[in-house]
Design an enzyme around this catalytic site. Structure first.
Site, short mmCIF file in Angstrom:
data_model
loop_
_atom_site.label_atom_id
_atom_site.label_comp_id
_atom_site.label_asym_id
_atom_site.label_seq_id
_atom_site.Cartn_x
_atom_site.Cartn_y
_atom_site.Cartn_z
N ASP A 197 5.73 -10.58 -24.13
CA ASP A 197 5.10 -11.88 -23.84
C ASP A 197 4.91 -12.71 -25.12
O ASP A 197 3.90 -13.42 -25.27
CB ASP A 197 3.75 -11.67 -23.12
CG ASP A 197 3.90 -10.81 -21.87
OD1 ASP A 197 4.90 -10.97 -21.17
OD2 ASP A 197 3.01 -9.98 -21.61
N ARG A 200 17.28 3.71 -20.50
CA ARG A 200 17.00 2.28 -20.30
C ARG A 200 18.29 1.48 -20.47
O ARG A 200 18.58 0.56 -19.72
CB ARG A 200 15.95 1.84 -21.32
CG ARG A 200 15.40 0.45 -21.09
CD ARG A 200 14.32 0.09 -22.10
NE ARG A 200 13.17 0.95 -22.02
CZ ARG A 200 12.14 0.77 -21.17
NH1 ARG A 200 12.15 -0.25 -20.33
NH2 ARG A 200 11.13 1.58 -21.17
N HIS A 235 4.44 -15.56 -17.04
CA HIS A 235 3.37 -14.60 -17.33
C HIS A 235 2.05 -15.19 -16.84
O HIS A 235 1.77 -16.37 -17.09
CB HIS A 235 3.31 -14.32 -18.84
CG HIS A 235 2.23 -13.34 -19.20
ND1 HIS A 235 2.37 -12.00 -18.97
CD2 HIS A 235 0.99 -13.53 -19.71
CE1 HIS A 235 1.25 -11.38 -19.35
NE2 HIS A 235 0.41 -12.29 -19.81
N MET A 276 8.83 -6.05 -13.93
CA MET A 276 7.84 -5.27 -14.69
C MET A 276 8.47 -4.17 -15.57
O MET A 276 7.79 -3.21 -15.91
CB MET A 276 6.81 -4.67 -13.73
CG MET A 276 6.10 -5.70 -12.86
SD MET A 276 5.33 -7.09 -13.75
CE MET A 276 3.77 -6.37 -14.21
N ARG A 277 9.73 -4.31 -15.95
CA ARG A 277 10.34 -3.36 -16.90
C ARG A 277 10.42 -4.00 -18.27
O ARG A 277 10.77 -5.18 -18.39
CB ARG A 277 11.78 -3.00 -16.48
CG ARG A 277 11.92 -2.23 -15.22
CD ARG A 277 11.23 -0.91 -15.19
NE ARG A 277 11.83 0.11 -16.07
CZ ARG A 277 11.25 1.27 -16.30
NH1 ARG A 277 10.09 1.58 -15.76
NH2 ARG A 277 11.83 2.15 -17.09
N ASN A 333 7.25 -15.74 -6.49
CA ASN A 333 7.86 -16.71 -7.41
C ASN A 333 9.35 -16.87 -7.14
O ASN A 333 9.88 -17.97 -7.23
CB ASN A 333 7.63 -16.28 -8.87
CG ASN A 333 6.27 -16.72 -9.38
OD1 ASN A 333 6.04 -17.91 -9.59
ND2 ASN A 333 5.36 -15.77 -9.55
N ASN A 354 10.69 -16.06 -18.61
CA ASN A 354 9.71 -15.19 -17.95
C ASN A 354 8.49 -16.02 -17.60
O ASN A 354 8.14 -16.96 -18.31
CB ASN A 354 9.29 -14.05 -18.89
CG ASN A 354 8.30 -13.11 -18.23
OD1 ASN A 354 8.49 -12.69 -17.08
ND2 ASN A 354 7.25 -12.76 -18.93
N ASP A 359 11.86 -12.76 -25.64
CA ASP A 359 12.33 -12.21 -26.91
C ASP A 359 11.99 -10.73 -26.95
O ASP A 359 11.58 -10.15 -25.93
CB ASP A 359 11.78 -13.00 -28.12
CG ASP A 359 10.31 -12.76 -28.37
OD1 ASP A 359 9.69 -11.94 -27.66
OD2 ASP A 359 9.76 -13.39 -29.30
N GLU A 360 12.14 -10.10 -28.11
CA GLU A 360 11.99 -8.65 -28.19
C GLU A 360 10.54 -8.18 -28.02
O GLU A 360 10.29 -7.02 -27.73
CB GLU A 360 12.54 -8.11 -29.53
CG GLU A 360 14.06 -8.07 -29.60
CD GLU A 360 14.70 -9.43 -29.89
OE1 GLU A 360 13.98 -10.46 -29.96
OE2 GLU A 360 15.94 -9.47 -30.01
C1 GAR Z 1 3.11 -13.06 -11.02
O1 GAR Z 1 1.76 -13.39 -11.13
C2 GAR Z 1 3.77 -13.03 -12.37
O2 GAR Z 1 3.30 -14.00 -13.26
C3 GAR Z 1 3.39 -11.66 -12.85
O3 GAR Z 1 3.51 -10.83 -11.72
C4 GAR Z 1 3.28 -11.61 -10.55
C5 GAR Z 1 4.47 -11.44 -9.65
O4 GAR Z 1 4.25 -12.01 -8.39
N1 GAR Z 1 4.23 -11.23 -13.92
C6 GAR Z 1 3.85 -10.39 -14.86
O5 GAR Z 1 2.75 -9.89 -14.89
C7 GAR Z 1 4.90 -10.09 -15.91
N2 GAR Z 1 4.34 -9.38 -16.98
P1 GAR Z 1 5.47 -12.27 -7.41
O6 GAR Z 1 6.28 -10.97 -7.35
O7 GAR Z 1 4.80 -12.57 -6.09
O8 GAR Z 1 6.27 -13.40 -7.94
#
Ligand code: GAR
Length: 202
Positions: free
Chosen positions: A153, A73, A117, A98-99, A22, A115, A149-150
């Site tokens: 998702d 954190r 998702h 992913m944090r 992405n 973000n 937000d807090e």
């Molecule tokens: C993507 O599918 C994104 O939507 C997801 O991780 C993947 C990252 O792919 N995000 C989440 O799950 C966030 N909770 P990428 O590193 O190739 O962009």
């Protein structure tokens, strides 16, 4: 106050933890001279993330801020915040980051952090979304771009893209179809947001 900086482009940072596809889609879109945002910084919290070399190959500034090097954190987030501000960041795009972010960081960037998702929120918050969509017998799945937000998702939804779930889909084939939709949607939404006035800030 506007998102826009002197060259008229919104200074955007991308946060990653993994493959960074992405991020690549956003950087490539922003290479168009007419695009209203520029990617000023990519931050990975994982030293081994495949996205790091992809960002380097694209000539984008990339930093690894390994969360494991910080006791708390908040200290990790303060290090990120400092670098984001040092690069004049006006907007953050989380792209496979992913944090979990603390209320402090979320509040500091409220209305200025997006973000993506991999599900049609509010369905399938959290992890393993493709597997869960198949198990639930969904006929449609997709991705959502929302403000951070807090909650996990839970932020205000900006846009969604739908894909069909096919009878013979595995989590891998479905993930690939959703990812393709993500690569189309995220640059479109960044373009839209960067062209608009910013939402009210705290
Ligand atoms: C993507 O599918 C994104 O939507 C997801 O991780 C993947 C990252 O792919 N995000 C989440 O799950 C966030 N909770 P990428 O590193 O190739 O962009």
């Amino acid at each position: 106050m506007s998102h826009k900086s002197v060259n008229g482009k919104v200074k955007t940072a991308v946060l990653i933890s993994g493959g960074g596809s992405n991020m690549v889609a956003l950087v490539q879109a922003a290479q168009d001279p007419g695009f209203p945002a520029e990617i000023v910084l990519v931050i990975s919290n994982r030293p081994g993330a495949g996205g790091i070399t992809k960002a380097e190959d694209l000539g984008v500034k990339v930093l690894c801020i390994d969360h494991k090097n910080f006791k708390t954190r908040k200290q990790f987030e303060q290090a990120m915040d400092k670098m984001l501000r040092a690069h004049g960041t006006e907007l953050i795009c989380n792209a496979g980051f992913m944090r979990i972010l603390s209320p402090w960081f979320v509040g500091s960037w409220r209305g200025r952090q997006l973000n993506i998702h991999p599900s049609l929120l509010p369905k399938f918050k959290g992890l393993h979304t493709h597997e869960r969509a198949i198990e639930a017998g969904e006929s449609e799945h997709g991705c959502t771009i929302h403000y951070v937000d807090e909650g996990m998702d839970t932020g205000k939804i900006i846009a969604q893209a739908k894909v069909k779930v096919l009878p013979d889909d595995t989590k891998e084939t479905l993930a690939a179809r959703v990812l393709k939709a993500e690569h189309k949607l995220y640059p479109q939404i960044l373009m839209q947001i960067a062209s608009e006035k910013p939402p009210t800030q705290n």
